[in-house]
Design an enzyme around this catalytic site. Structure first.
Site, mmCIF file in Angstrom:
data_model
loop_
_atom_site.group_PDB
_atom_site.id
_atom_site.type_symbol
_atom_site.label_atom_id
_atom_site.label_comp_id
_atom_site.label_asym_id
_atom_site.label_seq_id
_atom_site.Cartn_x
_atom_site.Cartn_y
_atom_site.Cartn_z
ATOM 1 C CG ASN A 211 -0.133 -0.104 2.591
ATOM 2 O OD1 ASN A 211 0.411 0.999 3.016
ATOM 3 N ND2 ASN A 211 -0.317 -1.167 3.228
ATOM 4 C CG ASP A 279 -6.783 -5.042 6.347
ATOM 5 O OD1 ASP A 279 -6.717 -4.946 7.616
ATOM 6 O OD2 ASP A 279 -7.411 -4.109 5.681
ATOM 7 C CE LYS A 289 8.409 -12.354 -13.582
ATOM 8 N NZ LYS A 289 8.837 -11.957 -14.740
ATOM 9 N N PRO A 307 -2.648 -11.328 10.785
ATOM 10 C CG PRO A 307 -0.684 -11.523 11.866
ATOM 11 C CD PRO A 307 -1.399 -11.844 10.427
ATOM 12 C CG ASP A 308 -5.991 -5.813 13.917
ATOM 13 O OD1 ASP A 308 -5.021 -5.453 14.649
ATOM 14 O OD2 ASP A 308 -7.089 -5.535 13.505
ATOM 15 C CG PHE A 327 -2.535 6.466 13.601
ATOM 16 C CD1 PHE A 327 -1.633 6.215 14.951
ATOM 17 C CD2 PHE A 327 -2.332 7.594 13.212
ATOM 18 C CE1 PHE A 327 -0.886 7.168 15.481
ATOM 19 C CE2 PHE A 327 -1.546 8.669 13.493
ATOM 20 C CZ PHE A 327 -0.839 8.466 14.868
ATOM 21 C CE LYS A 341 -11.098 0.976 11.122
ATOM 22 N NZ LYS A 341 -10.197 1.468 10.275
ATOM 23 C CE LYS A 345 -8.435 -2.710 14.300
ATOM 24 N NZ LYS A 345 -7.307 -2.853 13.382
HETATM 25 N N1 CTP Z 1 -3.684 -2.569 12.185
HETATM 26 C C1 CTP Z 1 -2.802 -3.641 12.669
HETATM 27 N N2 CTP Z 1 -2.938 -4.899 12.078
HETATM 28 C C2 CTP Z 1 -3.760 -5.160 11.101
HETATM 29 C C3 CTP Z 1 -4.593 -4.115 10.673
HETATM 30 C C4 CTP Z 1 -4.634 -2.933 11.262
HETATM 31 O O1 CTP Z 1 -2.078 -3.495 13.550
HETATM 32 N N3 CTP Z 1 -3.675 -6.365 10.528
HETATM 33 C C5 CTP Z 1 -3.746 -1.475 12.807
HETATM 34 C C6 CTP Z 1 -3.169 -0.178 12.281
HETATM 35 O O2 CTP Z 1 -1.841 -0.052 12.469
HETATM 36 C C7 CTP Z 1 -4.015 0.786 12.687
HETATM 37 C C8 CTP Z 1 -5.308 0.345 13.217
HETATM 38 O O3 CTP Z 1 -5.002 -1.043 13.373
HETATM 39 O O4 CTP Z 1 -3.485 1.106 14.074
HETATM 40 C C9 CTP Z 1 -6.306 0.474 12.218
HETATM 41 O O5 CTP Z 1 -6.074 0.194 10.815
HETATM 42 P P1 CTP Z 1 -7.214 0.298 9.730
HETATM 43 O O6 CTP Z 1 -6.431 -0.337 8.510
HETATM 44 O O7 CTP Z 1 -7.928 1.637 9.777
HETATM 45 O O8 CTP Z 1 -8.222 -0.821 10.351
HETATM 46 P P2 CTP Z 1 -8.769 -2.063 9.860
HETATM 47 O O9 CTP Z 1 -8.730 -2.989 11.042
HETATM 48 O O10 CTP Z 1 -7.846 -2.537 8.758
HETATM 49 O O11 CTP Z 1 -10.087 -2.118 9.354
HETATM 50 P P3 CTP Z 1 -10.818 -1.456 8.043
HETATM 51 O O12 CTP Z 1 -9.726 -1.949 6.859
HETATM 52 O O13 CTP Z 1 -11.932 -2.210 7.990
HETATM 53 O O14 CTP Z 1 -11.024 0.093 8.120
#
Ligand code: CTP
Length: 420
Positions: A211, A279, A289, A307-308, A327, A341, A345
């Site tokens: 990204n 995500d 390749k 993983p989140d 964030f 969120k 979380k």
């Molecule tokens: N984050 C993380 N690990 C992930 C996804 C997100 O640590 N796999 C953290 C980001 O660093 C940020 C927060 O979660 O601090 C929110 O990230 P965001 O991308 O806005 O949230 P998502 O949970 O991915 O939700 P969505 O894509 O549905 O907006």
């Protein structure tokens, strides 16, 4: 305890600008607080104040010339910086700033700065157009990235009759910044973990899902935490930024690697997740390749969820940092989405920003954010990512030094360990 600069050695560089007259008052304030101050007066500076006034107030010889036999035998330019605890350039003209940014060494001031291994503080002073000029702004950014501390400039009337940013900060404020440099380390003894940048999830050895995150906001936060005295680990996805000064930077590529690095960095008192973690990741990472010719139809890429990291760090556990900040980049319903969120979380604070065409923050140097808690929100006006970082760190320090927020007193325990 009264804060003083007793036994400290300050090297003051006075470059050309009408604000040089304010440096005389700065010398007086530094001397009064018990420090020793040696001064380098550039040719430009000497157009505005005399070496005699500087020598009288500092009670030291004034150094002006790179090629002066007398100056070099008494105190060479290397020793001038080695014997100082900190170097401060006030006023720092646009020219002096440009020289530092580009590593020029054509006079005693720039040579001493280039040969220096000491922390540097800079109080810029110039005409508002010069300050706003992209060249100056680019130079300032370079210096900030190298960990040089900016004091001001202030907004107001300048000597050239124009109004805007560019006035040198008042001597009291510069002196205050010097005091803070030595004393105010509100996060000294605390451990902070910051995630930043994007993650790259490999499809095959040459392609990946990624990204647009530049990592700038996370790197600025890591630096601001370091300035506030914290012991900082920065876990960064692929970003084109140099390792920030003084910070343990761990470079990773994928979300899994980022999670592992974060878990290894625990325990921490503070965790700030600014990373734009992908995500999803391709289910299978092909070791060779994917060839176009062999696949007449475009290949399907099946994805698995990553993983989140924020949610894992913020999950209730004995290892949970006392303060976990996330964030949230949102395109709509920014406050509601950020709050949802935050709850989902289990973090303590969300910094939310709106991603619209007009306010695309990816890669930008500025940010416009809202601080969101479960029952409150606060909007911060558009400002540089560095400013947002410093403001956030002030908030963190307030939160953490408030005994009400010290869950199970773990913060105090770690503070004492660190102080020993
Ligand atoms: N984050 C993380 N690990 C992930 C996804 C997100 O640590 N796999 C953290 C980001 O660093 C940020 C927060 O979660 O601090 C929110 O990230 P965001 O991308 O806005 O949230 P998502 O949970 O991915 O939700 P969505 O894509 O549905 O907006």
């Amino acid at each position: 305890m009264k804060q003083s600069l007793e036994n400290k050695s300050i090297l003051l560089i006075i470059s050309g600008g009408i604000a040089a007259y304010k440096s005389l008052e700065l010398i007086r304030l530094i001397k009064k607080s018990g420090a020793n101050v040696r001064c380098i007066l550039t040719k430009g500076g000497a157009q505005f104040i005399t070496p005699l006034s500087v020598a009288s107030l500092s009670e030291e010889q004034v150094y002006t010339d790179l090629f002066s036999l007398k100056d070099e035998t008494e105190m060479g330019h290397i020793r001038l910086s080695r014997e100082a605890d900190v170097i401060i350039a006030a006023p720092a003209s646009a020219n002096t700033i440009a020289k530092i940014a580009h590593g020029r060494a054509d006079n005693l001031a720039s040579t001493t700065l280039l040969a220096s291994d000491k922390p540097i503080l800079i109080a810029p002073a110039m005409n508002p157009e010069m300050w706003d000029n992209e060249a100056t702004q680019g130079n300032i950014q370079m210096l900030e990235q190298r960990g040089i501390t900016m004091i001001g400039p202030a907004k107001g009337d300048t000597a050239c009759g124009e109004t805007g940013m560019g006035r040198m900060s008042e001597p009291e404020e510069i002196f205050g910044a010097l005091l803070s440099f030595f004393y105010e380390r509100p996060l000294k003894g605390y451990k902070a973990l910051v995630t930043a940048g994007p993650t790259y999830e490999p499809i095959d050895p040459v392609r990946f899902i990624g990204n647009r995150s530049s990592g700038k906001q996370g790197y600025a936060i890591a630096s601001a935490l370091f300035e506030a005295g914290a012991d900082v680990t920065l876990v960064s996805g692929p970003a084109a930024l140099p390792d920030p000064v003084g910070i343990n930077t761990i470079r990773v590529e994928t979300a899994d690697e980022m999670l592992n690095a974060c878990q290894s960095a625990l325990p921490a008192d503070i965790a700030i997740c600014t990373a734009a973690v992908s995500d999803w990741a391709p289910k299978d990472n092909k070791t060779s390749k994917i060839k176009k010719r062999r696949n007449h139809t475009p290949p399907a890429i099946s994805l698995k969820e990553n993983p989140d990291i924020l949610a894992r760090l913020a999950k209730d556990s004995p290892n949970r940092p006392d303060l976990v900040i996330g964030f949230a980049a949102e395109t709509e319903d920014i406050l509601d989405n950020a709050r949802e969120k935050l709850a989902r979380k289990n973090c303590d604070l969300m910094v939310a920003n709106e991603i619209t065409e007009a306010e695309n923050v990816f890669g930008a140097d500025q940010n416009h954010v809202h601080l969101v808690t479960l029952d409150d929100s606060e909007e911060w006006p558009r400002a540089s990512k560095k400013t947002i970082a410093r403001k956030l760190v002030v908030r963190i320090a307030k939160h953490i030094n408030n005994p009400k927020n010290n869950k199970e007193n773990t913060l105090n325990v770690r503070r004492i360990e660190a102080a020993e």
